[in-house]
Design a protein around this motif. Structure first.
Motif, short mmCIF file in Angstrom:
data_model
loop_
_atom_site.label_atom_id
_atom_site.label_comp_id
_atom_site.label_asym_id
_atom_site.label_seq_id
_atom_site.Cartn_x
_atom_site.Cartn_y
_atom_site.Cartn_z
N VAL A 69 -11.28 6.59 -8.83
CA VAL A 69 -11.79 5.22 -8.61
C VAL A 69 -10.81 4.36 -7.41
N ALA A 70 -9.78 4.87 -7.40
CA ALA A 70 -8.73 4.39 -6.35
C ALA A 70 -9.31 4.61 -4.94
N ILE A 71 -9.80 5.88 -4.79
CA ILE A 71 -10.57 6.26 -3.48
C ILE A 71 -11.73 5.50 -3.15
N GLN A 74 -11.46 1.87 -2.27
CA GLN A 74 -10.66 1.77 -0.90
C GLN A 74 -11.85 1.45 0.27
N ARG A 75 -13.11 1.95 -0.30
CA ARG A 75 -14.18 2.05 0.65
C ARG A 75 -14.89 0.71 0.62
N THR A 81 -6.52 -7.60 -1.87
CA THR A 81 -5.92 -6.84 -0.64
C THR A 81 -4.65 -6.93 -0.48
N TRP A 82 -3.97 -7.80 -1.18
CA TRP A 82 -2.25 -8.17 -0.70
C TRP A 82 -1.67 -6.75 -0.53
N LEU A 83 -1.76 -5.89 -1.41
CA LEU A 83 -0.96 -4.61 -1.36
C LEU A 83 -0.98 -3.97 0.08
N GLU A 84 -2.32 -4.10 0.71
CA GLU A 84 -2.62 -3.35 1.90
C GLU A 84 -1.82 -3.80 3.01
N HIS A 85 -1.26 -4.82 2.80
CA HIS A 85 -0.28 -5.61 3.58
C HIS A 85 1.05 -5.32 3.85
N ALA A 155 -9.50 -3.86 -9.54
CA ALA A 155 -8.88 -5.39 -9.03
C ALA A 155 -8.19 -5.45 -8.04
N LEU A 156 -7.05 -4.81 -8.12
CA LEU A 156 -6.00 -4.76 -7.17
C LEU A 156 -6.03 -3.84 -6.15
N ARG A 157 -7.05 -2.84 -5.90
CA ARG A 157 -7.23 -2.01 -4.79
C ARG A 157 -6.04 -1.24 -4.57
N LEU A 158 -5.48 -0.57 -5.58
CA LEU A 158 -4.29 0.35 -5.67
C LEU A 158 -4.45 1.44 -4.97
N PRO A 159 -3.30 1.89 -4.12
CA PRO A 159 -3.76 3.08 -3.16
C PRO A 159 -3.53 4.41 -3.96
N PRO A 160 -4.40 5.20 -3.59
CA PRO A 160 -4.54 6.58 -4.44
C PRO A 160 -3.33 7.45 -4.69
N ALA A 161 -2.61 7.61 -3.71
CA ALA A 161 -1.65 8.37 -3.74
C ALA A 161 -0.32 7.82 -4.72
N ALA A 162 -0.34 6.41 -4.98
CA ALA A 162 0.77 5.77 -5.82
C ALA A 162 0.01 6.01 -7.25
N VAL A 163 -1.46 5.87 -7.19
CA VAL A 163 -2.01 5.85 -8.52
C VAL A 163 -1.88 7.34 -9.13
N LEU A 164 -1.75 8.46 -8.16
CA LEU A 164 -1.58 9.79 -8.77
C LEU A 164 -0.11 9.81 -9.15
N ALA A 165 0.73 9.19 -8.48
CA ALA A 165 2.15 9.40 -9.01
C ALA A 165 2.24 8.73 -10.13
N ALA A 166 1.79 7.80 -10.62
CA ALA A 166 1.80 6.98 -11.76
C ALA A 166 1.28 7.82 -12.72
#
Length: 269
Positions: A69-71, A74-75, A81-85, A155-166
């Motif tokens: 879902v995170a991947i 992202q598309r 989008t605030w986390l992306e900055h 909703a927050l467009r969380l980054p995939p690598a961090a989602v996997l770590a969590a």
């Protein structure tokens, strides 16, 4: 791309699951904190069956894992989008904390809403407290918890690598915090401010109703401290206390039919 991430997530998750479960089970066998009412082999079998049912239900209804879902998001063009900055490591840490907070909030909701509490009682009605208690969740609870996490990711467009770590941290922590074992006192004191330890989470599984609304965090104890649900000891102050639910301290509570039917039975008066 999505397929590769999905395969990596599956491999990493089940590796963490297997290693975490076996490591904690060995720890329990070496330094058990208490004697089990029901032998571990039967507990593992029945809780494993419940996990299979819950996982299949979640897969059919939600049709997406956190990383996939995170991947996908992202598309897309939607979501905050605030986390992306933010710098990469800042967004990574923020994601892990946000998803852990979602788990805390969902857990607290399950203790506050009537029907959701009856669903969550499946977890609390375990007659023992040991590593496989981490597997004991009704399919409805699994769908609610996973669904809340997926909504946050979308909703927050969380980054995939961090989602996997969590996700991997949550998997390992679920086994660790339900261990029928205790850390050495010095290590317990050192870890408690940073991590939910087995002795801390065991308080949440006390038979005392007041204790069951304390220590709701999964990985970090900070949400409990922030929102006033933290407790370093039971309401009675006893170090040795029974866990589980009143009326469910028996081997019958391990039956698959009992666990699946619990939310739909009339509440005990």
């Amino acid at each position: 791309m999505i397929t590769n991430w999905g395969q990596a997530e599956s491999y990493a998750y089940w590796t963490t699951f297997t290693v975490g479960f076996l490591a904690v089970s060995v720890w329990e066998s070496v330094r058990p904190r208490g004697t089990l009412l029901v032998p571990a082999a039967r507990r593992w079998r029945n809780h494993g069956l419940l996990l299979v049912v819950a996982s299949l239900a979640s897969m059919v209804l939600l049709r997406g894992t956190p990383v996939v879902v995170a991947i996908a998001v992202q598309r897309g063009k939607y979501g905050v989008t605030w986390l992306e900055h933010l710098p990469v490591w800042t967004s990574f840490v923020a994601t892990v904390l946000l998803l852990d907070f979602v788990k805390y909030a969902t857990h607290r909701l399950q203790h506050a809403v009537g029907f959701l509490w009856r669903v969550h009682q499946v977890h609390h009605s375990d007659p023992d407290f040991e590593v496989s208690t981490g597997l004991r969740a009704h399919p409805i609870e699994t769908i609610l918890t996973q669904g809340a996490a997926l909504l946050a990711i979308l909703a927050l467009r969380l980054p995939p690598a961090a989602v996997l770590a969590a996700e991997l941290m949550s998997c390992a922590q679920s086994f660790f915090q339900h261990a029928n074992a205790s850390l050495p006192p010095a290590l317990e004191r050192a870890l408690r401010p940073w991590l939910v330890t087995p002795d801390l989470h065991r308080i949440h599984h006390s038979m005392e109703e007041g204790d069951q609304r304390r220590n709701l965090g999964e990985t970090f104890p900070w949400w409990d401290r922030l929102f006033g649900t933290y407790s370093p000891s039971t309401a009675t102050g006893d170090e040795q206390f029974p866990t589980g639910l009143k009326g469910a301290k028996n081997a019958r509570s391990l039956r698959l039919a009992f666990m699946l039917a619990t939310p739909f039975r009339a509440p005990e008066q």
